[in-house]
Motif scaffolding. Structure first.
Motif, PDB file in Angstrom:
ATOM      1  N   LEU A 108     -44.518  -1.329  23.233  1.00 17.69           N
ATOM      2  CA  LEU A 108     -43.115  -1.116  22.874  1.00 17.69           C
ATOM      3  C   LEU A 108     -42.610  -2.379  22.197  1.00 17.69           C
ATOM      4  O   LEU A 108     -42.773  -3.483  22.726  1.00 17.69           O
TER       5      LEU A 108
ATOM      6  N   MET B 265     -39.186  -4.233  20.149  1.00 20.36           N
ATOM      7  CA  MET B 265     -37.731  -4.125  20.075  1.00 20.36           C
ATOM      8  C   MET B 265     -37.293  -3.465  18.772  1.00 20.36           C
ATOM      9  O   MET B 265     -36.240  -2.830  18.708  1.00 20.36           O
TER      10      MET B 265
ATOM     11  N   ASP C 145     -38.797  -0.888  17.595  1.00 21.99           N
ATOM     12  CA  ASP C 145     -38.836   0.531  17.962  1.00 21.99           C
ATOM     13  C   ASP C 145     -37.482   0.977  18.493  1.00 21.99           C
ATOM     14  O   ASP C 145     -36.952   2.022  18.107  1.00 21.99           O
ATOM     15  N   VAL C 146     -36.948   0.201  19.414  1.00 22.03           N
ATOM     16  CA  VAL C 146     -35.689   0.563  20.071  1.00 22.03           C
ATOM     17  C   VAL C 146     -34.553   0.598  19.049  1.00 22.03           C
ATOM     18  O   VAL C 146     -33.788   1.573  18.986  1.00 22.03           O
TER      19      VAL C 146
ATOM     20  N   ILE D  86     -36.119   5.889  25.922  1.00 21.49           N
ATOM     21  CA  ILE D  86     -37.263   5.021  25.706  1.00 21.49           C
ATOM     22  C   ILE D  86     -38.091   5.142  26.976  1.00 21.49           C
ATOM     23  O   ILE D  86     -37.624   4.782  28.059  1.00 21.49           O
TER      24      ILE D  86
ATOM     25  N   HIS E 280     -41.423   4.180  29.015  1.00 23.60           N
ATOM     26  CA  HIS E 280     -42.561   3.268  29.111  1.00 23.60           C
ATOM     27  C   HIS E 280     -42.859   2.977  30.572  1.00 23.60           C
ATOM     28  O   HIS E 280     -41.940   2.732  31.356  1.00 23.60           O
TER      29      HIS E 280
ATOM     30  N   ARG F  75     -39.694  -2.220  30.143  1.00 26.35           N
ATOM     31  CA  ARG F  75     -38.409  -1.529  30.371  1.00 26.35           C
ATOM     32  C   ARG F  75     -37.290  -2.545  30.556  1.00 26.35           C
ATOM     33  O   ARG F  75     -36.192  -2.384  30.021  1.00 26.35           O
TER      34      ARG F  75
ATOM     35  N   ALA G 147     -36.365  -3.935  27.195  1.00 26.89           N
ATOM     36  CA  ALA G 147     -35.572  -2.957  26.439  1.00 26.89           C
ATOM     37  C   ALA G 147     -34.146  -2.888  26.966  1.00 26.89           C
ATOM     38  O   ALA G 147     -33.182  -2.786  26.189  1.00 26.89           O
ATOM     39  N   ARG G 148     -33.974  -2.963  28.272  1.00 25.65           N
ATOM     40  CA  ARG G 148     -32.610  -2.963  28.851  1.00 25.65           C
ATOM     41  C   ARG G 148     -31.849  -4.233  28.478  1.00 25.65           C
ATOM     42  O   ARG G 148     -30.647  -4.188  28.238  1.00 25.65           O
TER      43      ARG G 148
ATOM     44  N   THR H 244     -30.659  -3.681  24.900  1.00 21.83           N
ATOM     45  CA  THR H 244     -29.548  -2.736  24.788  1.00 21.83           C
ATOM     46  C   THR H 244     -28.271  -3.305  25.397  1.00 21.83           C
ATOM     47  O   THR H 244     -27.186  -3.119  24.850  1.00 21.83           O
TER      48      THR H 244
ATOM     49  N   VAL I 234     -33.353   3.890  29.196  1.00 22.30           N
ATOM     50  CA  VAL I 234     -34.719   3.409  29.384  1.00 22.30           C
ATOM     51  C   VAL I 234     -35.246   3.943  30.714  1.00 22.30           C
ATOM     52  O   VAL I 234     -34.631   3.725  31.757  1.00 22.30           O
TER      53      VAL I 234
END
Length: 96
Positions: free
Chosen positions: A27, A29, A31-32, A49, A51, A57, A60-61, A64, A88
């Motif tokens: 994954l 960033m 991508d996000v 998302i 994963h 995760r 990703a959080r 965001t 996520v």
């Protein structure tokens, strides 16, 4: 802006590699960002998302949160709106 009762999921686990084996993909960033902005363009309500890695995760959080509640939310409100649709999760069952 149009909004649809439609969600999408970016899956990273149980993917089939070139040799036919089952793998978990990475994954990034980008991508996000990319999927959130594309979803916002087309009125998609929720972007999942998915994963299995708790570390990815969490990353990703963090991303965001920066754009939806941190400095980024005032720096670029359009990005904040797009990333606000991101959720996520660890597995597809959580999406379903």
């Amino acid at each position: 802006m149009l909004s649809y009762d439609l969600s999408i999921a970016l899956l990273h686990q149980d993917m089939i590699s070139r040799d036919g084996s089952i793998v978990t993909t990475s994954l990034t960033m980008i991508d996000v960002h990319d999927i959130a902005r594309s979803a916002a363009t087309y009125g998609i309500r929720t972007v999942y998302i998915v994963h299995p890695s708790p570390h990815l995760r969490s990353l990703a959080r963090t991303l965001t949160t920066h754009w939806t509640a941190g400095y980024g939310s005032t720096y670029n409100p359009n990005r904040s709106e797009a990333l606000g649709a991101v959720s996520v999760v660890a597995c597809l069952d959580e999406v379903l």
